[in-house]
Write an enzyme that holds these catalytic residues in place. Structure first.
Site, mmCIF file in Angstrom:
data_model
loop_
_atom_site.group_PDB
_atom_site.id
_atom_site.type_symbol
_atom_site.label_atom_id
_atom_site.label_comp_id
_atom_site.label_asym_id
_atom_site.label_seq_id
_atom_site.Cartn_x
_atom_site.Cartn_y
_atom_site.Cartn_z
ATOM 1 N N GLU A 138 12.690 2.726 14.699
ATOM 2 C CA GLU A 138 12.222 3.947 14.006
ATOM 3 C C GLU A 138 12.031 5.074 15.008
ATOM 4 O OE1 GLU A 138 9.062 1.986 11.486
ATOM 5 O OE2 GLU A 138 9.572 3.686 10.202
ATOM 6 N N GLY B 129 4.190 -1.142 11.120
ATOM 7 C CA GLY B 129 3.117 -0.336 11.689
ATOM 8 C C GLY B 129 3.702 0.792 12.526
ATOM 9 N N ASN C 44 0.811 -1.225 0.000
ATOM 10 C CA ASN C 44 0.000 0.000 0.000
ATOM 11 C C ASN C 44 0.848 1.281 0.000
ATOM 12 O OD1 ASN C 44 -3.200 -0.212 0.208
ATOM 13 N ND2 ASN C 44 -2.291 -2.054 1.073
ATOM 14 N N HIS D 11 -5.936 2.839 3.108
ATOM 15 C CA HIS D 11 -6.688 1.611 3.343
ATOM 16 C C HIS D 11 -8.181 1.814 3.106
ATOM 17 C CE1 HIS D 11 -3.023 0.194 5.840
ATOM 18 N NE2 HIS D 11 -2.927 -0.186 4.593
HETATM 19 C C1 6MZ Z 1 7.433 4.791 7.061
HETATM 20 N N1 6MZ Z 1 7.880 3.618 7.727
HETATM 21 C C2 6MZ Z 1 7.077 2.578 8.114
HETATM 22 N N2 6MZ Z 1 7.204 2.123 9.378
HETATM 23 C C3 6MZ Z 1 6.405 1.134 9.850
HETATM 24 N N3 6MZ Z 1 5.442 0.566 9.124
HETATM 25 C C4 6MZ Z 1 5.276 0.974 7.864
HETATM 26 C C5 6MZ Z 1 6.082 1.980 7.285
HETATM 27 N N4 6MZ Z 1 5.692 2.159 6.015
HETATM 28 C C6 6MZ Z 1 4.663 1.279 5.807
HETATM 29 N N5 6MZ Z 1 4.390 0.591 6.931
HETATM 30 C C7 6MZ Z 1 3.342 -0.430 7.168
HETATM 31 O O1 6MZ Z 1 2.828 -0.856 5.918
HETATM 32 C C8 6MZ Z 1 1.418 -0.596 5.829
HETATM 33 C C9 6MZ Z 1 1.048 -0.232 4.409
HETATM 34 O O2 6MZ Z 1 1.188 -1.339 3.551
HETATM 35 P P1 6MZ Z 1 0.184 -2.610 3.568
HETATM 36 O O3 6MZ Z 1 -1.180 -2.100 3.923
HETATM 37 O O4 6MZ Z 1 0.738 -3.558 4.587
HETATM 38 O O5 6MZ Z 1 0.246 -3.129 2.161
HETATM 39 C C10 6MZ Z 1 1.195 0.533 6.812
HETATM 40 O O6 6MZ Z 1 -0.147 0.576 7.247
HETATM 41 C C11 6MZ Z 1 2.175 0.184 7.934
HETATM 42 O O7 6MZ Z 1 1.624 -0.796 8.788
#
Ligand code: 6MZ
Ligand code: ZN
Length: 373
Positions: free
Chosen positions: A230, A200, A22, A70
């Site tokens: 992070e 997340g 996403n 989402h």
């Molecule tokens: C910026 N750094 C980051 N740190 C932590 N989690 C991250 C992220 N970037 C993305 N996500 C994680 O990936 C999800 C989106 O892709 P999907 O819905 O899974 O495909 C986000 O909702 C978050 O949970």
């Protein structure tokens, strides 16, 4: 061939190990989806448009944005569509192996379960028609004819991209929900699922909540990668190092002692330069811990994290490293090739990728370069 550095970084084969589905959606697709929902009165398009097109994003803003994404991608057809487009976009910039991660989602209103969400992702992989997609484990995919014959002897003109999937546990989830994801990953091993990710919002959730599921994954032999450091959370960072996952993402906020442990444990790091700069985890690319880890010959791999969200590409991440740290073309190809060691796919795929890189070295005119180990 006399290519400039930007063209070189585009032309070399690349391996992407840290990209969230996403977070990789094209802006044009997000805008189109937002427009559709705007017309249905679900959202106010003008407000959302402004947020999608914004460039700089703080870390908390990223997670607000993911909640919006989402909402936009909440049905099966859209999940299939974005998967197809994301694969096409990576293939277009010569990514030859992509470990795509995504959080399986439940949405009762849409009749979506974690399993049906993943089926929609697989349907997306199947529907790619502009490039060859190899996504089922190698015993099933008949993929191991010579990589070289497919690219240089003109037998197969089309690009080929290997896809493997990682299932993400969102830090908002309960132990039970996380367990469900691990069981789904086990069930989907024959459909290219090779591992687990923990991601997340880093200020939400407790390590103890995810630990049972991660331990379960470990017991099942599923490789694990963890978003680590992070935010500065010493207790959690230490617990993550103790857990000793196969890879870690980010590792921005470590203290000296934790850097020492990371290095002595030799845990490979997924480096996400633009993501870390945009979210202000590091002041600039120049001061990113990449350079220290690279000099220490610590195992690492350049990744995008969220190429859509951060308006970057894997080629651009390579280019940033080359121009910021003065690495030459040979160094960049070697860096890209080293990623083979850290993929979660099996040895057959690794052998295939090795052939791809050897072929690229010949094609791109680095015959006289010293042997790349
Ligand atoms: C910026 N750094 C980051 N740190 C932590 N989690 C991250 C992220 N970037 C993305 N996500 C994680 O990936 C999800 C989106 O892709 P999907 O819905 O899974 O495909 C986000 O909702 C978050 O949970
Ligand atoms: Zn990430």
């Amino acid at each position: 061939m006399d290519l400039g550095m930007r063209e070189w970084c585009h032309a070399i084969p690349k391996i992407e190990l840290h990209a969230h589905l996403n977070g990789s959606i094209r802006d044009s697709t997000l805008l189109e989806l937002a427009k559709g929902l705007g017309e249905k009165g679900v959202i106010v398009f003008e407000d959302v448009k402004h947020v999608i097109m914004k460039n700089g994003r703080s870390l908390p803003e990223c997670f607000q944005l993911f909640d919006l994404y989402h909402i936009l991608t909440t049905d099966h057809e859209t999940v299939t569509r974005i998967t197809k487009e994301v694969v096409e976009d990576f293939a277009a910039e010569n990514v030859v192996y992509l470990e795509l991660r995504t959080t399986p989602k439940k949405n009762e209103a849409k009749g979506m379960t974690k399993r049906s969400y993943m089926k929609a992702v697989i349907d997306g992989l199947r529907s790619v028609d502009t490039v060859d997609v190899a996504f089922i484990n190698s015993s099933r995919e008949n993929c191991l004819e010579s990589a070289v014959s497919s690219s240089t002897h003109g037998k197969i003109e089309r690009k080929r991209i290997f896809i493997r999937l990682l299932l993400s546990i969102d830090r908002r989830e309960t132990t039970e929900a996380a367990m469900e994801t691990i069981d789904l990953a086990r069930e989907m091993k024959d459909f290219g699922v090779v591992g687990i990710d923990l991601s997340g919002n880093p200020v939400i959730g407790q390590w103890e909540t995810f630990l049972p599921a991660l331990k379960h994954a470990k017991d099942l032999g599923l490789p694990i990668t963890i978003h680590c450091g992070e935010v500065p959370n010493r207790k959690e960072i230490q617990a993550m190092l103790d857990f000793f996952p196969q890879r870690m993402g980010h590792v921005c906020c470590l203290e000296d002692e934790e850097w020492r442990r990371l290095k002595s444990l030799k845990i490979p790091v997924e480096i996400c330069l633009t993501s870390n700069v945009r979210t202000e985890r590091v002041p600039s690319v120049e001061f990113h811990h990449f350079v220290d880890l690279y000099k220490a010959q610590h195992p690492l791999v350049l990744c995008t994290d969220d190429p859509g969200l951060f308006s970057t590409s894997l080629s651009n991440e390579y280019y940033l490293v080359a121009v910021t740290f003065g690495l030459n073309k040979g160094d960049m190809l070697q860096l890209a090739r080293k990623a083979i060691e850290h993929v979660f796919a099996d040895n057959g795929v690794k052998q295939y990728l090795t052939e791809i890189f050897e072929d690229a070295q010949r094609r791109l005119g680095l015959q006289n370069m010293h042997h790349i180990p």
